[in-house]
Design a protein around this motif. Sequence first.
Motif, PDB file in Angstrom:
ATOM      1  N   ALA A 125       0.846  -1.206   0.000  1.00 36.78           N
ATOM      2  CA  ALA A 125       0.000   0.000   0.000  1.00 36.78           C
ATOM      3  C   ALA A 125       0.876   1.250   0.000  1.00 36.78           C
ATOM      4  CB  ALA A 125      -0.926  -0.009   1.214  1.00 36.78           C
ATOM      5  N   PHE A 126       1.955   1.254   0.774  1.00 39.13           N
ATOM      6  CA  PHE A 126       2.893   2.374   0.742  1.00 39.13           C
ATOM      7  C   PHE A 126       3.451   2.557  -0.667  1.00 39.13           C
ATOM      8  CE2 PHE A 126       3.722   1.785   5.483  1.00 39.13           C
ATOM      9  CZ  PHE A 126       3.193   3.019   5.838  1.00 39.13           C
ATOM     10  N   ALA A 166     -11.767  -1.818   7.532  1.00 38.31           N
ATOM     11  CA  ALA A 166     -10.520  -1.113   7.215  1.00 38.31           C
ATOM     12  C   ALA A 166     -10.794   0.087   6.317  1.00 38.31           C
ATOM     13  CB  ALA A 166      -9.535  -2.056   6.532  1.00 38.31           C
ATOM     14  N   SER A 167     -10.045   1.162   6.530  1.00 39.43           N
ATOM     15  CA  SER A 167     -10.190   2.372   5.718  1.00 39.43           C
ATOM     16  C   SER A 167      -9.439   2.171   4.402  1.00 39.43           C
ATOM     17  CB  SER A 167      -9.619   3.567   6.477  1.00 39.43           C
ATOM     18  OG  SER A 167      -9.593   4.718   5.660  1.00 39.43           O
ATOM     19  N   THR A 168     -10.170   2.169   3.298  1.00 40.47           N
ATOM     20  CA  THR A 168      -9.564   1.952   1.985  1.00 40.47           C
ATOM     21  C   THR A 168      -9.962   3.056   1.015  1.00 40.47           C
ATOM     22  OG1 THR A 168     -11.423   0.546   1.289  1.00 40.47           O
ATOM     23  CG2 THR A 168      -9.506  -0.551   2.279  1.00 40.47           C
ATOM     24  N   THR A 177      -5.336   0.396   1.286  1.00 41.59           N
ATOM     25  CA  THR A 177      -5.613   1.007   2.577  1.00 41.59           C
ATOM     26  C   THR A 177      -5.180   2.470   2.550  1.00 41.59           C
ATOM     27  OG1 THR A 177      -3.481   0.113   3.333  1.00 41.59           O
ATOM     28  CG2 THR A 177      -5.469  -1.080   3.965  1.00 41.59           C
ATOM     29  N   SER A 178      -5.893   3.297   3.307  1.00 44.39           N
ATOM     30  CA  SER A 178      -5.524   4.709   3.419  1.00 44.39           C
ATOM     31  C   SER A 178      -4.166   4.813   4.098  1.00 44.39           C
ATOM     32  CB  SER A 178      -6.585   5.455   4.235  1.00 44.39           C
ATOM     33  OG  SER A 178      -6.584   4.976   5.577  1.00 44.39           O
ATOM     34  N   LEU A 179      -3.558   5.997   4.040  1.00 43.05           N
ATOM     35  CA  LEU A 179      -2.249   6.166   4.666  1.00 43.05           C
ATOM     36  C   LEU A 179      -2.303   5.857   6.160  1.00 43.05           C
ATOM     37  CD1 LEU A 179      -0.838   9.392   2.946  1.00 43.05           C
ATOM     38  CD2 LEU A 179      -0.100   7.018   2.634  1.00 43.05           C
ATOM     39  N   GLU A 216      -9.200   6.460  14.784  1.00 41.06           N
ATOM     40  CA  GLU A 216     -10.292   5.601  14.341  1.00 41.06           C
ATOM     41  C   GLU A 216      -9.778   4.201  14.004  1.00 41.06           C
ATOM     42  OE1 GLU A 216     -12.106   7.600  11.083  1.00 41.06           O
ATOM     43  OE2 GLU A 216     -12.983   9.198  12.304  1.00 41.06           O
ATOM     44  N   CYS A 217      -8.640   4.142  13.338  1.00 43.15           N
ATOM     45  CA  CYS A 217      -8.039   2.846  12.993  1.00 43.15           C
ATOM     46  C   CYS A 217      -7.642   2.098  14.258  1.00 43.15           C
ATOM     47  CB  CYS A 217      -6.816   3.054  12.103  1.00 43.15           C
ATOM     48  SG  CYS A 217      -7.173   3.742  10.471  1.00 43.15           S
TER      49      CYS A 217
END
Length: 291
Positions: A125-126, A166-168, A177-179, A216-217
Amino acid sequence: MPKTSKDECNERQGQFAAAEPYNRKQGQLSVAEMYNRKQEKLPIIEHYERMRELGCFSLQDITEMVGERSAVTYLVNDYQRKGYIDRIHRNLYTVMDTEREEPALTKYQIGSRLFPDAYIALHSAFEVHGYAPWAGNEVFVATGTRFTDFRYNGVFYRRVHPKVKASTEWVAGALVTSLEQTVVDSLYSFEGSEGLEDAVECIVRLPGLDADKLLECLERYGNGYLYQKCGYVLEQLQSYVKLPERFYRECREHCASTVRYMVKGAEGLVYHKGWGIYGPYLKAEYRDYEF
């Protein structure tokens, strides 16, 4: 020698058998004959464009496109032979760029389309976000569908467990996934000093993090030790992440009450009383970090 009535009968039966387009056992057209007759009606360009829209697809998807299960196998073989599609793994296929003779999708796009719930996570993801110092030959795919890690086109696709809610987001055509989610996931799952170093090298390249989204995560994990690790590591990297003090205060309120070793067996660990954790002193290592 003149033909006997028996010879004439056999000859007539042979002519009838050669002309008969039906399957004697089933009383219908054979599969091959059905496909040959329908091949002219199959809109090849239309199917290829639909496949390009999907990127990755299963035999079931192809059946829905064609509308005839009996023609699927022949169409798949025909498209593979012509270089329109390629088999990724088992029942999964990808559309090909016929000019480059390479998959039309990137390895990240393929990974996020392997299954309906799949998304790209961790170091991969990074990479998609553009903040990894290096790109490897493996893609971490989070999915609830079990699959054995496999190699396709020189890339290893490795399964990781998905996180609840999961935040995507979609980045460069791939669901990742978000940062903030990537940071939390990486600090949760890293293994050993090298794993921590890999996560840190990505974090120091980030343009900034949203404290509320991080919290939140963390809340979704509900893990006190994870609050300890994230609070400790990000505070050491404060000159890069620039998070408000309320973030660290919130992390401390949820920290586990037990003292933990962040990297078991590693040398040079320092006890940080504020976090109740033994960990490496990251700030010294990255204060002169050069991009």
